[in-house]
Design a protein around this motif. Structure first.
Motif, mmCIF file in Angstrom:
data_model
loop_
_atom_site.group_PDB
_atom_site.id
_atom_site.type_symbol
_atom_site.label_atom_id
_atom_site.label_comp_id
_atom_site.label_asym_id
_atom_site.label_seq_id
_atom_site.Cartn_x
_atom_site.Cartn_y
_atom_site.Cartn_z
ATOM 1 N N GLU A 254 2.033 6.859 -6.615
ATOM 2 C CA GLU A 254 0.987 7.782 -7.068
ATOM 3 C C GLU A 254 1.422 9.223 -6.863
ATOM 4 O OE1 GLU A 254 -2.494 6.501 -5.059
ATOM 5 O OE2 GLU A 254 -3.354 5.558 -6.839
ATOM 6 N N LYS B 207 -0.209 4.251 -15.140
ATOM 7 C CA LYS B 207 -1.547 3.886 -14.628
ATOM 8 C C LYS B 207 -1.741 2.378 -14.605
ATOM 9 C CE LYS B 207 -4.967 7.288 -14.352
ATOM 10 N NZ LYS B 207 -4.950 8.510 -15.164
ATOM 11 N N GLN C 229 0.825 -1.214 0.000
ATOM 12 C CA GLN C 229 0.000 0.000 0.000
ATOM 13 C C GLN C 229 0.854 1.257 0.000
ATOM 14 O OE1 GLN C 229 -2.411 -1.041 3.305
ATOM 15 N NE2 GLN C 229 -4.168 -1.663 2.047
ATOM 16 N N ILE D 203 2.215 1.761 -3.412
ATOM 17 C CA ILE D 203 1.218 2.312 -4.345
ATOM 18 C C ILE D 203 1.058 3.804 -4.127
ATOM 19 C CG2 ILE D 203 -1.242 2.321 -4.947
ATOM 20 C CD1 ILE D 203 -1.238 -0.682 -4.302
ATOM 21 N N SER D 204 0.899 4.200 -2.859
ATOM 22 C CA SER D 204 0.633 5.629 -2.630
ATOM 23 C C SER D 204 1.868 6.463 -2.972
ATOM 24 C CB SER D 204 0.194 5.874 -1.188
ATOM 25 O OG SER D 204 1.109 5.305 -0.297
ATOM 26 N N ILE E 106 0.077 0.725 -11.808
ATOM 27 C CA ILE E 106 -0.602 0.941 -10.528
ATOM 28 C C ILE E 106 -1.837 0.067 -10.440
ATOM 29 C CG2 ILE E 106 -1.908 2.639 -9.208
ATOM 30 C CD1 ILE E 106 0.156 4.714 -10.025
ATOM 31 N N GLU E 107 -2.518 -0.022 -11.536
ATOM 32 C CA GLU E 107 -3.698 -0.884 -11.590
ATOM 33 C C GLU E 107 -3.322 -2.326 -11.230
ATOM 34 O OE1 GLU E 107 -7.309 -0.982 -11.341
ATOM 35 O OE2 GLU E 107 -6.335 0.954 -11.782
ATOM 36 N N LYS F 80 -5.327 -9.226 0.120
ATOM 37 C CA LYS F 80 -6.436 -9.028 1.065
ATOM 38 C C LYS F 80 -7.293 -10.280 1.153
ATOM 39 C CE LYS F 80 -7.451 -4.105 1.297
ATOM 40 N NZ LYS F 80 -8.154 -3.050 0.568
ATOM 41 N N ARG G 82 -2.738 -2.662 -7.645
ATOM 42 C CA ARG G 82 -4.006 -2.694 -6.910
ATOM 43 C C ARG G 82 -4.617 -4.086 -6.941
ATOM 44 N NH1 ARG G 82 -4.962 1.667 -4.695
ATOM 45 N NH2 ARG G 82 -4.871 3.735 -5.641
ATOM 46 N N LYS G 83 -4.462 -4.740 -8.077
ATOM 47 C CA LYS G 83 -4.963 -6.118 -8.171
ATOM 48 C C LYS G 83 -4.241 -7.014 -7.193
ATOM 49 C CE LYS G 83 -6.964 -6.533 -12.711
ATOM 50 N NZ LYS G 83 -6.265 -6.059 -13.909
ATOM 51 N N GLU H 209 -2.925 -6.098 -4.491
ATOM 52 C CA GLU H 209 -3.394 -5.731 -3.162
ATOM 53 C C GLU H 209 -4.666 -6.503 -2.831
ATOM 54 O OE1 GLU H 209 -4.216 -1.577 -2.878
ATOM 55 O OE2 GLU H 209 -5.085 -1.804 -0.889
ATOM 56 N N GLU H 210 -5.593 -6.513 -3.786
ATOM 57 C CA GLU H 210 -6.832 -7.247 -3.587
ATOM 58 C C GLU H 210 -6.558 -8.709 -3.302
ATOM 59 O OE1 GLU H 210 -10.069 -6.459 -3.232
ATOM 60 O OE2 GLU H 210 -9.092 -4.488 -3.023
#
Ligand SMILES: Nc1ncnc2c1ncn2[C@@H]1O[C@H](COP(=O)(O)OP(=O)(O)OP(=O)(O)O)[C@@H](O)[C@H]1O
Ligand SMILES: [Mg+2]
Lengths: 271, 546
Positions: free
Chosen positions: B191, B198, B184, B187-188, B201-202, B212, B205-206, B208-209
């Motif tokens: 950013e 992009k 995280q 990512i930030s 980063i996308e 999780k 994010r995947k 990250e999911e």
């Protein structure tokens, strides 16, 4: 001073007659500690091989200085200057291609004050070979043993080779220093008053050692003791205030010197 | 007149003066060590709890801290001298203060109640009072008058065991979450800094999911377990009655320990004392350093001294060797010697400022830009740390090492050096085999002096890496095990911090003396170690006595 040299001279007589090779030769050697003071003046001397040569002369005349020129120990003193040539086996030892370490390996030195290193006896004797690249254990061991034997010390220390050299007596320490020099298998051994700090018995021992070494090594010995010079040497050089006054076979120099100065000195009229 | 002259000439007066000087020095040393020992060593001794009843009906329970004579002026302008007593009454959360001064004249009754209890807490300092009731571990009706106190101790043990279980659970959860939080931040950061496209980063994010989802089940389980433990622990409580009759109920896990000093024998007190000393030496500080132990500070001090020695010895020895064996003796060398000697007189804070400017900002900043650019602007080496502090101190102690080493080198007999050269050794061989071993005692003398000087310095450390409370030691089990960039704690700074920066100076004062005593002990111990090494070497390399 009364010099009893009769025995010594007779003993050395036959040596003079045989054919001799010159191993060390100085040519017009001048030496300065400071630019103004000439400590050695125009020295020309030829040291014969496998003989004992003694340097005698009054204190401060330059005996040690001359001796230290032969293994270039004077190089350590800043500001000294040397003119002329010193040749060992025909090679100028001050020429740039001479390797200082090799020279000092070839020309060993025993100092007036014994200077064993603060290590054990074995390490002391093995020091020279080790720094000169001998690594083989067997070879080192052999060198140590034979050197100690030649220096007449083996019998006394063979059971305590691993104890500190500083625990030896003064005379033993000096013979250890001789053994240490021998371990390098030198051609020439320089001795600067090796017995002057020792008692008569130890002095005697040192002289016996020199006696045993004379067959295999060229020995140059500085001494204040004229009986000693007469007893141990084949040739004697008499120096005074930086001049080489006379260089002659020991028997000639002590019984029938060429120079008046020499006669005055050995008969004790000055010095 | 003549008599006086001859008196001076004989120098008798100088014997007296020199002896006086020595006596004075010894007196001062004994005084300093004595005061520190008396004030520091008593700190852990459990003194009795006393109950004071005053004329105005106030009641105080606590330990006598100090007594003093004070001049009081009454209404009529008359001055009278009264004896006052300072009592540590604790219970900060109730009274808002830890100490109270009372006039001895006002005391109606003084007693040492047998069941007065001293409570040590993790937070808010001590409590003094009487135990009224507590949540028992076993069934209620087993508790009687005789085992009341020991049962209370059992409950405390239970509560503390639960507390550590809770901590373990918390750690497990944190560990589980580490990869997620790392991702995280990445990512930030990307950013903000626009270092990634992009699509990338996308992609992150995947990821990250994915993380999780993969940990969610386990996380939920752990969290529910944690909640249950917490609930259970909150249920173990104790009700305490204070001297003035208020009763307070607190969960037991808030306590470190409680005991009844008035019922303890001398042996029990001694045992307790040792436990406290051990705790002091081995545990982390609590309550902004005024309670608990000083282990991180001990560790930091020793590690810093070791790092400093590692840095200063090679440099000092090499410099001294060059100065004595290689450099041409003359004007320049004399100037260099002078400069080195003068370096020893530069105030230590100047070294600190240099350390900050050079080591931290220039060196550290460069290292960060080259190797840790991903974490910038958060500095890694570009901020104070144990490495920079040690190097600063190494610089500070360099002159001492150089001078002592030079003395050691000069003491090597010339005859031995010549002997080595005459045997055909090179100069370097001579240095290695003759000079260095013989100069070893001198070098170690330098180390001893450096340690003495370095271990006691505080000022330069304050700006190069010392902190009041370091979150973790510079040495631990995570790769690469030694973390030279970390900030650290130091006993010298600890003394300053506890003594002058803490919110509760009165309560912390004994701690200052204890810590000072410890610092002295550590410096002496480090010195003894070096002296022991030096003596061993001296025996080995005793110089020729001809
Ligand atoms: N390192 C030095 N620097 C300057 N002068 C020196 C040095 N060593 C010796 N000398 C001087 O050189 C001269 C010769 O000294 P040297 O030591 O060679 O005499 P020596 O014949 O060996 O004397 P001794 O019999 O007393 O040993 C002396 O005048 C001495 O003062
Ligand atoms: Mg001499």
């Amino acid at each position: 001073m009364n010099v009893d040299i009769g025995n010594a001279v007779r003993k050395n007589e036959e040596a003079e007659t045989s054919e001799e090779r010159i191993v060390l030769e100085t040519k017009d050697l001048n030496f300065y500690y400071t630019p103004e003071v000439k400590t050695l003046k125009n020295i020309n001397i030829s040291i014969p091989e496998k003989k004992v040569t003694a340097f005698i002369g009054p204190s401060g005349c330059g005996k040690s200085t001359l001796l230290r020129c032969f293994n270039r120990m004077n190089d350590l003193i800043p500001g000294v200057k040397l003119e002329g040539k010193i040749e060992i086996d025909g090679q100028d030892i001050y020429s740039p291609e001479v390797n200082l370490e090799d020279l000092r390996k070839k020309v060993g030195m025993v100092f007036q004050k014994s200077n064993p290193f603060p290590m054990d006896i074995w390490e002391n004797v093995a020091f020279g070979p080790k720094v000169n690249g001998v690594t083989d254990k067997v070879e080192l061991e052999e060198l140590v043993v034979s050197s100690l034997k030649q220096a007449d010390l083996w019998r006394e220390v063979k059971d305590r080779l691993k104890t500190s050299a500083l625990d030896l007596s003064g005379g033993q320490q000096q013979r250890l220093c001789i053994a240490r020099a021998l371990a390098n298998k030198p051609e020439i051994i320089l001795m600067d008053e090796p017995a002057s700090a020792l008692d008569p018995i130890s002095t005697n021992k040192i002289e016996e050692t020199i006696e045993e070494l004379r067959a295999n090594y060229t020995i140059i010995i500085v001494t204040h003791n004229m009986q000693q010079a007469a007893r141990v040497s084949d040739y004697t050089a008499f120096l005074m205030t930086g001049d080489l006054v006379e260089f002659n076979s020991t028997s000639t120099l002590f019984t029938n010197p060429d120079e008046k100065l020499t006669e005055d000195y050995i008969t004790g009229r000055f010095g | 007149m003549k008599r006086i002259l001859s008196f001076w000439k004989r120098g008798d007066s100088f014997i007296l003066i020199t002896a006086g000087g020595l006596l004075f020095s010894i007196f001062m040393v004994v005084l300093i060590v004595g005061i520190i020992m008396v004030k520091g060593l008593g700190f852990f001794w459990p003194s009795d709890i006393e109950l004071f009843q005053l004329k105005n009906g106030e009641r105080f329970l606590g330990q006598v801290w100090d007594t003093e004579q004070a001049r009081l002026t009454d209404k009529n302008g008359k001055v009278r001298i009264v004896n006052q007593t300072n009592i540590k009454i604790g219970n900060r959360d109730i009274y808002g203060r830890d100490f109270v001064w009372i006039n001895n004249d006002d005391i109606v009754k003084k007693s040492t109640p047998k069941n007065g209890v001293e409570f040590e807490r993790w937070e808010y300092g001590n409590m003094y009072g009487f135990i009224k009731s507590f949540t028992p571990v076993s069934s209620k009706d087993r508790i009687n008058k005789d085992n009341f106190f020991s049962e209370a101790q059992k409950s405390l043990k239970k509560a503390l065991a639960l507390k550590s279980q809770i901590e373990e659970k918390q750690n497990a959860i944190n560990k589980l979450l580490t990869p997620l939080s790392k991702l995280q931040t990445e990512i930030s950061l990307s950013e903000i800094n626009k270092t990634r496209s992009k699509a990338e980063i996308e992609n992150l994010r995947k990821q990250e999911e994915g993380i999780k989802n993969s940990i969610s089940a386990k996380l939920e389980l752990l969290q529910s377990e944690l909640l249950k433990l917490k609930e259970e622990n909150a249920g173990i409580k104790m009700t305490i009655v204070t001297a003035d009759g208020k009763s307070v109920t607190l969960p037991l896990y808030k306590f470190v320990r409680f005991f009844r000093p008035n019922q303890m024998s001398v042996m029990e007190k001694a045992g307790f004392y040792l436990t406290k000393v051990w705790e002091f030496l081995t545990e982390d500080p609590r309550e902004s350093n005024t309670e608990g132990g000083v282990f991180p500070a001990i560790f930091g001090t020793v590690l810093m001294v070791i790092l400093m020695s590692i840095a200063v010895v090679p440099f000092g020895v090499l410099a001294a060797l060059y100065l004595n064996e290689y450099a041409k003796q003359g004007f320049i060398v004399r100037m260099i010697r002078l400069a080195i000697a003068n370096l020893a007189g530069v105030p230590s804070i100047v070294f600190g400022i240099f350390g900050l400017g050079f080591f931290v900002y220039i060196l550290g900043g460069t290292i960060d830009r080259l190797f840790f650019s991903s974490t910038l602007p958060e500095p890694t080496f570009g901020t104070g740390g144990i490495l920079w502090a040690s190097l600063t101190l190494a610089l500070l102690t360099l002159p001492v090492v150089v001078v002592a080493t030079e003395e050691g080198i000069l003491a090597v007999p010339k005859a031995n050096k010549e002997g080595s050269l005459a045997l055909g050794s090179t100069k370097w061989q001579m240095i290695r085999k003759i000079v260095l071993p013989n100069a070893m005692p001198g070098i170690l003398t330098g180390v001893i002096l450096a340690i003495s000087r370095g271990a006691g310095e505080v000022a330069p450390l304050m700006i190069t890496g010392v902190v009041k409370l370091a979150p973790s030691l510079p040495l631990d089990g995570t790769f690469p095990f030694i973390h030279l960039e970390r900030k650290f704690m130091h006993l010298g700074f600890h003394i300053y911090d506890v003594g002058f920066q803490s919110p509760n100076v009165e309560a912390a004062l004994p701690m200052v003396y204890t810590t000072a005593l410890l610092l002295i002990v550590i410096v002496v111990a480090l010195n003894l170690l070096a002296i022991y090494m030096r003596n061993n070497l001296k025996k080995k390399y005793k110089t020729s006595t001809f």
